[in-house]
Design a protein around this motif. Structure first.
Motif, PDB file in Angstrom:
ATOM      1  N   LEU A   1     -31.635   6.786 -73.750  1.00  0.00           N
ATOM      2  CA  LEU A   1     -32.307   5.483 -73.897  1.00  0.00           C
ATOM      3  C   LEU A   1     -33.689   5.515 -73.246  1.00  0.00           C
TER       4      LEU A   1
ATOM      5  N   ILE B   1     -29.039  -0.343 -80.688  1.00  0.00           N
ATOM      6  CA  ILE B   1     -29.023  -0.681 -79.262  1.00  0.00           C
ATOM      7  C   ILE B   1     -30.073  -1.757 -79.014  1.00  0.00           C
TER       8      ILE B   1
ATOM      9  N   CYS C   1     -23.604   0.831 -73.496  1.00  0.00           N
ATOM     10  CA  CYS C   1     -23.943   2.195 -73.946  1.00  0.00           C
ATOM     11  C   CYS C   1     -24.028   3.157 -72.760  1.00  0.00           C
TER      12      CYS C   1
ATOM     13  N   GLY D   1     -25.269   2.183 -81.175  1.00  0.00           N
ATOM     14  CA  GLY D   1     -23.921   2.245 -80.660  1.00  0.00           C
ATOM     15  C   GLY D   1     -22.968   2.480 -81.825  1.00  0.00           C
TER      16      GLY D   1
ATOM     17  N   PHE E   1     -22.185   6.884 -79.165  1.00  0.00           N
ATOM     18  CA  PHE E   1     -23.637   6.745 -79.277  1.00  0.00           C
ATOM     19  C   PHE E   1     -24.156   7.796 -80.249  1.00  0.00           C
TER      20      PHE E   1
ATOM     21  N   TRP F   1     -27.106  -2.578 -74.387  1.00  0.00           N
ATOM     22  CA  TRP F   1     -27.547  -1.315 -73.780  1.00  0.00           C
ATOM     23  C   TRP F   1     -26.719  -0.956 -72.550  1.00  0.00           C
TER      24      TRP F   1
END
Ligand SMILES: CC(C)(COP(=O)(O)OP(=O)(O)OC[C@H]1O[C@@H](n2cnc3c(N)ncnc32)[C@H](O)[C@@H]1OP(=O)(O)O)[C@@H](O)C(=O)NCCC(=O)NCCS
Length: 155
Positions: free
Chosen positions: A37, A9, A17, A53, A63, A14
């Protein structure tokens, strides 16, 4: 079949995600990716978390991350937060991603064991992990089974 790869990531991916979602009846099994995250950013000052990812060809479909975990008074390398977006489940992607994560961790970390936790009642996760060689430690930590992949034998 699509090629499955794990890509770190970064500032480029991001947002994609954070848009991935499990089905409503799976939401109790895994924290939202947005939470994961943030956890990577703020929880561990020694920087042991590594989020990825899961890609099917060029599309992010899921993820997964690894990090140091603590369970039942022990600690060790742990695979965290495996999820495949509900649109892409049951196509073999979860198993392939997990296999790649194990290979990646073995090469990078040379761990004696890899741990993975899942909620009591998550039968799909239990069968998936047992099928890849994880065994039950007998520990239940905060409502989650702790399973272990013993890697003390050489590659
Ligand atoms: C667990 C999860 C990652 C599996 O991903 P997936 O890509 O759908 O799994 P795969 O297609 O690789 O299938 C793996 C096995 O699980 C089975 N499976 C997957 N989804 C299933 C479902 N909803 N019901 C029954 N079996 C299912 C597959 O049939 C396959 O079984 P097999 O070994 O007998 O062929 C996905 O279901 C998910 O994201 N669940 C919600 C989040 C979660 O529970 N994460 C685990 C946190 S510890």
């Amino acid at each position: 079949m699509a090629e499955i790869t794990l890509k770190p990531i970064t500032r480029e991916n991001w947002r994609a995600c954070t848009l991935l979602k499990v089905a409503d009846d799976q939401r109790s099994f895994v924290a939202p990716n947005m939470f994961s995250l943030l956890q990577v950013l703020y929880q561990d000052p020694t920087d042991t978390f590594a989020p990825f990812g899961i890609y099917a060809d060029e599309t992010m479909v899921g993820f997964i991350m690894y990090g140091m975990g603590e369970f039942g008074g022990m600690h060790g390398w742990e695979i965290w937060r495996l999820m495949i977006d509900q649109r892409y489940q049951k196509q073999g992607y979860g198993r392939l991603a997990l296999q790649q994560m194990i290979t990646l961790m073995r090469e990078k970390l040379q761990p004696d064991a890899i741990y993975i936790m899942f909620e009591v009642g998550n039968d799909v996760a239990q069968a998936l992990y047992a099928g890849l060689g994880f065994t039950d430690t007998g520990i239940i930590d905060d409502g989650e089974h702790v399973y272990k992949l013993d890697l003390s034998e050489p590659f």
